[in-house]
Scaffold this motif. Structure first.
Motif, PDB file in Angstrom:
ATOM      1  N   ASP A  94       0.845  -1.197   0.000  1.00 46.39           N
ATOM      2  CA  ASP A  94       0.000   0.000   0.000  1.00 46.39           C
ATOM      3  C   ASP A  94       0.883   1.250   0.000  1.00 46.39           C
ATOM      4  N   PRO A  95       0.302   2.419  -0.225  1.00 50.18           N
ATOM      5  CA  PRO A  95       1.094   3.648  -0.314  1.00 50.18           C
ATOM      6  C   PRO A  95       1.905   3.956   0.942  1.00 50.18           C
ATOM      7  N   ALA A  96       1.391   3.600   2.117  1.00 46.59           N
ATOM      8  CA  ALA A  96       2.139   3.844   3.352  1.00 46.59           C
ATOM      9  C   ALA A  96       3.444   3.065   3.349  1.00 46.59           C
ATOM     10  N   ASP A  97       3.419   1.815   2.853  1.00 44.85           N
ATOM     11  CA  ASP A  97       4.654   1.029   2.743  1.00 44.85           C
ATOM     12  C   ASP A  97       5.670   1.752   1.870  1.00 44.85           C
ATOM     13  N   ALA A  98       5.211   2.272   0.733  1.00 48.25           N
ATOM     14  CA  ALA A  98       6.117   2.950  -0.197  1.00 48.25           C
ATOM     15  C   ALA A  98       6.723   4.184   0.444  1.00 48.25           C
ATOM     16  N   TYR A  99       5.907   4.951   1.142  1.00 53.19           N
ATOM     17  CA  TYR A  99       6.398   6.178   1.774  1.00 53.19           C
ATOM     18  C   TYR A  99       7.403   5.861   2.875  1.00 53.19           C
ATOM     19  N   LEU A 100       7.059   4.919   3.745  1.00 46.06           N
ATOM     20  CA  LEU A 100       7.935   4.604   4.875  1.00 46.06           C
ATOM     21  C   LEU A 100       9.239   3.970   4.407  1.00 46.06           C
ATOM     22  N   ASN A 125      -4.553   1.896  -6.192  1.00 43.98           N
ATOM     23  CA  ASN A 125      -3.579   1.594  -5.148  1.00 43.98           C
ATOM     24  C   ASN A 125      -2.167   1.649  -5.714  1.00 43.98           C
ATOM     25  N   ILE A 126      -1.969   1.063  -6.908  1.00 46.13           N
ATOM     26  CA  ILE A 126      -0.649   1.066  -7.527  1.00 46.13           C
ATOM     27  C   ILE A 126      -0.212   2.486  -7.874  1.00 46.13           C
ATOM     28  N   ARG A 127      -1.150   3.287  -8.406  1.00 46.47           N
ATOM     29  CA  ARG A 127      -0.808   4.683  -8.724  1.00 46.47           C
ATOM     30  C   ARG A 127      -0.352   5.429  -7.469  1.00 46.47           C
ATOM     31  N   TYR A 128      -1.079   5.252  -6.359  1.00 48.05           N
ATOM     32  CA  TYR A 128      -0.724   5.958  -5.127  1.00 48.05           C
ATOM     33  C   TYR A 128       0.591   5.444  -4.541  1.00 48.05           C
ATOM     34  N   ILE A 129       0.855   4.139  -4.705  1.00 45.38           N
ATOM     35  CA  ILE A 129       2.147   3.583  -4.283  1.00 45.38           C
ATOM     36  C   ILE A 129       3.275   4.287  -5.027  1.00 45.38           C
ATOM     37  N   PHE A 130       3.140   4.411  -6.325  1.00 41.84           N
ATOM     38  CA  PHE A 130       4.189   5.050  -7.123  1.00 41.84           C
ATOM     39  C   PHE A 130       4.334   6.534  -6.789  1.00 41.84           C
ATOM     40  N   GLU A 131       3.235   7.182  -6.490  1.00 36.28           N
ATOM     41  CA  GLU A 131       3.318   8.589  -6.098  1.00 36.28           C
ATOM     42  C   GLU A 131       4.128   8.751  -4.819  1.00 36.28           C
ATOM     43  N   LYS A 132       3.891   7.889  -3.856  1.00 32.98           N
ATOM     44  CA  LYS A 132       4.631   7.979  -2.585  1.00 32.98           C
ATOM     45  C   LYS A 132       6.080   7.540  -2.744  1.00 32.98           C
ATOM     46  N   ALA A 133       6.332   6.617  -3.662  1.00 33.78           N
ATOM     47  CA  ALA A 133       7.694   6.114  -3.847  1.00 33.78           C
ATOM     48  C   ALA A 133       8.575   7.091  -4.607  1.00 33.78           C
ATOM     49  N   PHE A 134       7.989   7.850  -5.536  1.00 29.75           N
ATOM     50  CA  PHE A 134       8.802   8.624  -6.470  1.00 29.75           C
ATOM     51  C   PHE A 134       8.546  10.129  -6.456  1.00 29.75           C
ATOM     52  N   THR A 135       7.886  10.601  -5.426  1.00 29.70           N
ATOM     53  CA  THR A 135       7.633  12.034  -5.304  1.00 29.70           C
ATOM     54  C   THR A 135       8.341  12.574  -4.065  1.00 29.70           C
ATOM     55  N   GLY A 136       9.056  13.664  -4.219  1.00 26.26           N
ATOM     56  CA  GLY A 136       9.699  14.302  -3.075  1.00 26.26           C
ATOM     57  C   GLY A 136      11.062  13.724  -2.757  1.00 26.26           C
ATOM     58  N   VAL A 137      11.599  14.173  -1.632  1.00 30.28           N
ATOM     59  CA  VAL A 137      12.935  13.773  -1.189  1.00 30.28           C
ATOM     60  C   VAL A 137      12.835  12.519  -0.329  1.00 30.28           C
ATOM     61  N   THR A 138      13.722  11.571  -0.548  1.00 30.88           N
ATOM     62  CA  THR A 138      13.721  10.341   0.245  1.00 30.88           C
ATOM     63  C   THR A 138      14.739  10.451   1.378  1.00 30.88           C
ATOM     64  N   GLY A 139      14.703   9.477   2.286  1.00 33.52           N
ATOM     65  CA  GLY A 139      15.675   9.410   3.373  1.00 33.52           C
ATOM     66  C   GLY A 139      15.509  10.474   4.440  1.00 33.52           C
ATOM     67  N   GLN A 140      14.294  10.999   4.581  1.00 29.63           N
ATOM     68  CA  GLN A 140      14.053  12.055   5.565  1.00 29.63           C
ATOM     69  C   GLN A 140      13.660  11.517   6.938  1.00 29.63           C
ATOM     70  N   GLY A 141      13.494  10.212   7.042  1.00 27.02           N
ATOM     71  CA  GLY A 141      13.142   9.610   8.328  1.00 27.02           C
ATOM     72  C   GLY A 141      11.667   9.712   8.629  1.00 27.02           C
ATOM     73  N   TYR A 142      11.190   8.796   9.459  1.00 24.83           N
ATOM     74  CA  TYR A 142       9.813   8.857   9.957  1.00 24.83           C
ATOM     75  C   TYR A 142       9.754   8.153  11.301  1.00 24.83           C
ATOM     76  N   PRO A 143       9.295   8.876  12.311  1.00 23.52           N
ATOM     77  CA  PRO A 143       9.052  10.321  12.312  1.00 23.52           C
ATOM     78  C   PRO A 143      10.360  11.091  12.073  1.00 23.52           C
ATOM     79  N   PRO A 144      10.257  12.358  11.631  1.00 21.90           N
ATOM     80  CA  PRO A 144      11.447  13.115  11.221  1.00 21.90           C
ATOM     81  C   PRO A 144      12.548  13.185  12.270  1.00 21.90           C
ATOM     82  N   GLU A 145      12.176  13.189  13.543  1.00 21.83           N
ATOM     83  CA  GLU A 145      13.193  13.321  14.590  1.00 21.83           C
ATOM     84  C   GLU A 145      14.073  12.075  14.717  1.00 21.83           C
ATOM     85  N   ARG A 146      13.708  11.004  14.029  1.00 20.77           N
ATOM     86  CA  ARG A 146      14.522   9.781  14.080  1.00 20.77           C
ATOM     87  C   ARG A 146      15.413   9.631  12.853  1.00 20.77           C
TER      88      ARG A 146
END
Length: 212
Positions: A94-100, A125-146
């Motif tokens: 799901d998109p949350a997996d891609a983002y995290l 679902n696949i479209r939203y997965i790709f949006e989370k995987a390939f949009t924005g900067v990666t490696g920013q951590g989640y939550p950000p303080e970690r």
């Protein structure tokens, strides 16, 4: 970013639909897509074992920067890709997996289930997965303080994998060479790696397998 899409024989019929969603997101973000998976026109049979070989070759020659792989459950492709040095693959349903995965693990491949759970609204679902995987900067951590500890752990894990695996070329030569020949047999894969891959021993090895 250069992104390769690959899937094995059992999901050849899904290739076009997944490609459409990936291409739509890639176009919005200025990424390039190389479809090296099986579709209904392929004349050779790829299993998820072959996908690991293909992903390793494309990533380690820098022909592509990221791989989207998949099989029926996504589990076989996940294990196959992660068996190879230089490939860091996450499992994504799901998109949350891609983002995290993008923010915490910051790897270079995803494995998706193209049969299990693929029902009504699957293309969304696949479209939203790709949006989370390939949009924005990666490696920013989640939550950000970690972020600091997560970046450190991702680096350590890469070091562990490097220490415990053979170098790419040695590993590929230790395999059944017929397995490798089948993996590199696809014309779209060959076009991608020969046109985009860096010159060197690994690319020369691919040429030798193609011409064998």
């Amino acid at each position: 970013m250069k992104i390769a899409l690959m899937n094995e024989f059992s999901q050849a019929g899904k290739n076009g639909a997944v490609l459409n969603e990936l291409q739509a997101v890639a176009d919005e973000q200025g990424h390039s897509v190389f479809n090296v998976g099986m579709n209904d026109d392929n004349d050779h049979r790829l299993t998820y074992i072959h996908l690991g070989i293909i992903a390793s070759l494309l990533l380690n020659t820098k022909a592509v920067d990221f791989v989207v792989a998949g099989c029926g459950t996504g589990q076989g492709a996940l294990m196959s890709l992660n068996a190879h040095p230089g490939v860091v693959c996450g499992y994504c349903i799901d998109p949350a997996d891609a983002y995290l995965f993008a923010q915490i693990n910051n790897g270079n491949a995803l494995s998706l289930p193209f049969a299990k759970g693929y029902g009504w609204g699957a293309e969304l679902n696949i479209r939203y997965i790709f949006e989370k995987a390939f949009t924005g900067v990666t490696g920013q951590g989640y939550p950000p303080e970690r972020k600091a500890s997560q970046v450190q752990n991702a680096g350590i894990l890469n070091q562990v994998k490097t220490a415990l695996t053979k170098d790419v070329l040695t590993g590929l030569k230790a395999l059944d060479q017929e397995l490798v020949k089948t993996a590199v047999g696809g014309k779209r894969f060959q076009a991608c790696i020969l046109e985009k891959g860096e010159e060197g021993d690994l690319k020369d090895y691919v040429r030798s397998m193609i011409n064998a």
